[in-house]
Enzyme design. Sequence first.
Site, PDB file in Angstrom:
ATOM      1  N   ALA A  13       0.810  -1.225   0.000  1.00  0.00           N
ATOM      2  CA  ALA A  13       0.000   0.000   0.000  1.00  0.00           C
ATOM      3  C   ALA A  13       0.840   1.270   0.000  1.00  0.00           C
ATOM      4  CB  ALA A  13      -0.934  -0.018   1.212  1.00  0.00           C
ATOM      5  N   GLN A  16       4.387   2.775  -5.087  1.00  0.00           N
ATOM      6  CA  GLN A  16       3.945   3.697  -6.160  1.00  0.00           C
ATOM      7  C   GLN A  16       2.538   3.393  -6.648  1.00  0.00           C
ATOM      8  OE1 GLN A  16       6.379   5.143  -9.454  1.00  0.00           O
ATOM      9  NE2 GLN A  16       6.988   2.985  -9.451  1.00  0.00           N
ATOM     10  N   ASN A 132       4.599  -8.424  -9.981  1.00  0.00           N
ATOM     11  CA  ASN A 132       5.226  -9.312 -10.979  1.00  0.00           C
ATOM     12  C   ASN A 132       6.166 -10.339 -10.381  1.00  0.00           C
ATOM     13  OD1 ASN A 132       4.198  -8.537 -13.489  1.00  0.00           O
ATOM     14  ND2 ASN A 132       5.372  -6.642 -13.412  1.00  0.00           N
ATOM     15  N   ASP A 160      -2.107  -4.395 -20.281  1.00  0.00           N
ATOM     16  CA  ASP A 160      -1.713  -4.749 -21.649  1.00  0.00           C
ATOM     17  C   ASP A 160      -2.893  -4.530 -22.599  1.00  0.00           C
ATOM     18  OD1 ASP A 160       0.798  -5.903 -20.568  1.00  0.00           O
ATOM     19  OD2 ASP A 160      -0.605  -7.315 -19.668  1.00  0.00           O
ATOM     20  N   HIS A 188       1.715 -11.987 -18.653  1.00  0.00           N
ATOM     21  CA  HIS A 188       2.002 -10.545 -18.579  1.00  0.00           C
ATOM     22  C   HIS A 188       3.518 -10.379 -18.639  1.00  0.00           C
ATOM     23  CE1 HIS A 188       2.140  -6.373 -17.563  1.00  0.00           C
ATOM     24  NE2 HIS A 188       2.919  -6.640 -16.539  1.00  0.00           N
TER      25      HIS A 188
HETATM   26  N1  NAD Z   1       0.664  -6.625 -13.854  1.00  0.00           N
HETATM   27  C1  NAD Z   1       0.997  -5.411 -14.296  1.00  0.00           C
HETATM   28  O1  NAD Z   1       0.492  -4.980 -15.348  1.00  0.00           O
HETATM   29  C2  NAD Z   1       1.972  -4.531 -13.564  1.00  0.00           C
HETATM   30  C3  NAD Z   1       2.196  -3.230 -14.012  1.00  0.00           C
HETATM   31  C4  NAD Z   1       3.073  -2.408 -13.308  1.00  0.00           C
HETATM   32  C5  NAD Z   1       3.750  -2.877 -12.202  1.00  0.00           C
HETATM   33  N2  NAD Z   1       3.539  -4.152 -11.813  1.00  0.00           N
HETATM   34  C6  NAD Z   1       4.204  -4.705 -10.635  1.00  0.00           C
HETATM   35  O2  NAD Z   1       3.557  -4.231  -9.447  1.00  0.00           O
HETATM   36  C7  NAD Z   1       4.450  -4.355  -8.343  1.00  0.00           C
HETATM   37  C8  NAD Z   1       4.433  -3.104  -7.476  1.00  0.00           C
HETATM   38  O3  NAD Z   1       4.923  -2.008  -8.199  1.00  0.00           O
HETATM   39  P1  NAD Z   1       5.192  -0.596  -7.476  1.00  0.00           P
HETATM   40  O4  NAD Z   1       5.657   0.313  -8.543  1.00  0.00           O
HETATM   41  O5  NAD Z   1       4.049  -0.203  -6.624  1.00  0.00           O
HETATM   42  O6  NAD Z   1       6.426  -0.977  -6.541  1.00  0.00           O
HETATM   43  P2  NAD Z   1       6.958  -0.223  -5.251  1.00  0.00           P
HETATM   44  O7  NAD Z   1       8.318  -0.769  -4.973  1.00  0.00           O
HETATM   45  O8  NAD Z   1       6.763   1.244  -5.378  1.00  0.00           O
HETATM   46  O9  NAD Z   1       5.973  -0.731  -4.108  1.00  0.00           O
HETATM   47  C9  NAD Z   1       5.951  -2.033  -3.686  1.00  0.00           C
HETATM   48  C10 NAD Z   1       5.533  -2.001  -2.243  1.00  0.00           C
HETATM   49  O10 NAD Z   1       5.342  -3.327  -1.821  1.00  0.00           O
HETATM   50  C11 NAD Z   1       5.754  -3.415  -0.494  1.00  0.00           C
HETATM   51  N3  NAD Z   1       5.990  -4.800  -0.133  1.00  0.00           N
HETATM   52  C12 NAD Z   1       7.093  -5.561  -0.371  1.00  0.00           C
HETATM   53  N4  NAD Z   1       6.936  -6.777   0.181  1.00  0.00           N
HETATM   54  C13 NAD Z   1       5.714  -6.795   0.758  1.00  0.00           C
HETATM   55  C14 NAD Z   1       5.002  -7.756   1.498  1.00  0.00           C
HETATM   56  N5  NAD Z   1       5.521  -8.961   1.749  1.00  0.00           N
HETATM   57  N6  NAD Z   1       3.773  -7.436   1.950  1.00  0.00           N
HETATM   58  C15 NAD Z   1       3.233  -6.221   1.719  1.00  0.00           C
HETATM   59  N7  NAD Z   1       3.890  -5.254   1.044  1.00  0.00           N
HETATM   60  C16 NAD Z   1       5.113  -5.530   0.563  1.00  0.00           C
HETATM   61  C17 NAD Z   1       6.999  -2.537  -0.439  1.00  0.00           C
HETATM   62  O11 NAD Z   1       7.308  -2.136   0.889  1.00  0.00           O
HETATM   63  C18 NAD Z   1       6.563  -1.376  -1.310  1.00  0.00           C
HETATM   64  O12 NAD Z   1       5.956  -0.347  -0.543  1.00  0.00           O
HETATM   65  C19 NAD Z   1       5.804  -4.674  -8.970  1.00  0.00           C
HETATM   66  O13 NAD Z   1       5.993  -6.070  -8.900  1.00  0.00           O
HETATM   67  C20 NAD Z   1       5.633  -4.278 -10.424  1.00  0.00           C
HETATM   68  O14 NAD Z   1       6.509  -4.995 -11.276  1.00  0.00           O
HETATM   69  C21 NAD Z   1       2.655  -4.978 -12.455  1.00  0.00           C
HETATM   70  O1  LMR Z   2       7.259  -3.942 -13.642  1.00  0.00           O
HETATM   71  C1  LMR Z   2       7.393  -4.342 -14.815  1.00  0.00           C
HETATM   72  O2  LMR Z   2       8.147  -5.266 -15.130  1.00  0.00           O
HETATM   73  C2  LMR Z   2       6.610  -3.701 -15.910  1.00  0.00           C
HETATM   74  C3  LMR Z   2       5.143  -3.759 -15.669  1.00  0.00           C
HETATM   75  O3  LMR Z   2       4.702  -5.080 -15.494  1.00  0.00           O
HETATM   76  C4  LMR Z   2       4.399  -3.121 -16.799  1.00  0.00           C
HETATM   77  O4  LMR Z   2       3.844  -3.843 -17.639  1.00  0.00           O
HETATM   78  O5  LMR Z   2       4.392  -1.883 -16.858  1.00  0.00           O
END
Ligand code: NAD
Ligand code: LMR
Length: 329
Positions: A13, A16, A132, A160, A188
């Site tokens: 939470a 980002q 991811n 996507d 993904h």
């Molecule tokens: N599926 C998609 O389309 C997609 C798109 C963008 C990002 N993502 C993924 O989403 C994830 C999060 O991205 P972000 O930019 O918010 O990252 P971020 O690093 O800003 O935030 C991640 C947060 O997760 C917390 N965290 C880590 N371990 C944890 C746990 N065990 N329990 C609870 N919280 C925990 C961290 O403290 C951090 O605040 C990444 O894996 C990113 O690759 C997926």
């Molecule tokens: O965090 C990544 O690997 C990229 C993210 O899954 C995205 O599709 O923007």
Amino acid sequence: MTRTPVNVTVTGAAGQIGYALLFRIASGHLLGPDVPVNLRLLEITPALKAAEGTAMELDDCAFPLLRSIEITDDANVAFDGANVALLVGARPRTKGMERGDLLAANGGIFKPQGKAINDNAADDIKVLVVGNPANTNALIAQASAPDVPAERFTAMTRLDHNRALTQLAKKTGTTVSDIKRLTIWGNHSATQYPDIFHAEIAGKNAAEVVNDQQWLADEFIPTVAKRGAAIIEARGASSAASAANAAIDHVHTWVNGTAEGDWTSMGIPSDGSYGVPEGLISSFPVTVKDGQYSIVQGLDINEFSRARIDASVKELAEERDAVRELGLI
Ligand SMILES: NC(=O)c1ccc[n+]([C@@H]2O[C@H](COP(=O)([O-])OP(=O)(O)OC[C@H]3O[C@@H](n4cnc5c(N)ncnc54)[C@H](O)[C@@H]3O)[C@@H](O)[C@H]2O)c1
Ligand SMILES: O=C(O)C[C@H](O)C(=O)O
């Protein structure tokens, strides 16, 4: 009539995506403008203070639908009575890091969270994995939740899907609202396959409207499939607001349904449709009605599509085998 609040748990939470997501959940975009929510925020201990800061800002928005906020580093507390769980917290991919490297790092997060969901969530729990590698993290969480119906674990490919809509609208000089029945197949990841062969643009077949095989193979597919990496390259951080927006879209559609004549893309456990091995969490074209999704059946898959679906499914099977070796499923 006063509606019972829905318990929504968000992991990561303080990250980002969390920052871009929580305000939209609290303002009614996730579930609807008349559905009150209780927010449960799960973070690791060092990030609790930052989560508290976000909660202070949520309070300061005076959202009429936001009934309560609980912040915890204990997964059993966070998922207690959860109706919707957004598993965002994960180790994000950074520059130059391969997705495979993420499997081991993230397994340690999603296995205990799956168990906590199993032991504490409400009977109607719906889980969306965003962190991811999302499809395989969903598989790990699902494997640790044997008492939860397997189909409640989903992975996000809606970002996507949305990316593909915009690229196709730009190419054809139309708007995203003109486009229906687009599909993301597979993982993904960069192997995903955005399929326009069944899509329609203002009622006409999209592939025929485009009529440019080279654009399809050399521009559209790679642009959509590598968009996440391109964003990381440009921002120095992975997509956040667009990812949060897609998470909102995914759950909103799951709860409220797809529009007549359209479908969406969701990463869901395969039932063997389209030759995707049963159990893999792969993206499919789905319609949703009354909170239940169904894979769109009977689509003709041409040779071009078949090869690309197979390649992405092969990667999913390899990820599954890797986490099996690590004892995570
Ligand atoms: N599926 C998609 O389309 C997609 C798109 C963008 C990002 N993502 C993924 O989403 C994830 C999060 O991205 P972000 O930019 O918010 O990252 P971020 O690093 O800003 O935030 C991640 C947060 O997760 C917390 N965290 C880590 N371990 C944890 C746990 N065990 N329990 C609870 N919280 C925990 C961290 O403290 C951090 O605040 C990444 O894996 C990113 O690759 C997926
Ligand atoms: O965090 C990544 O690997 C990229 C993210 O899954 C995205 O599709 O923007």
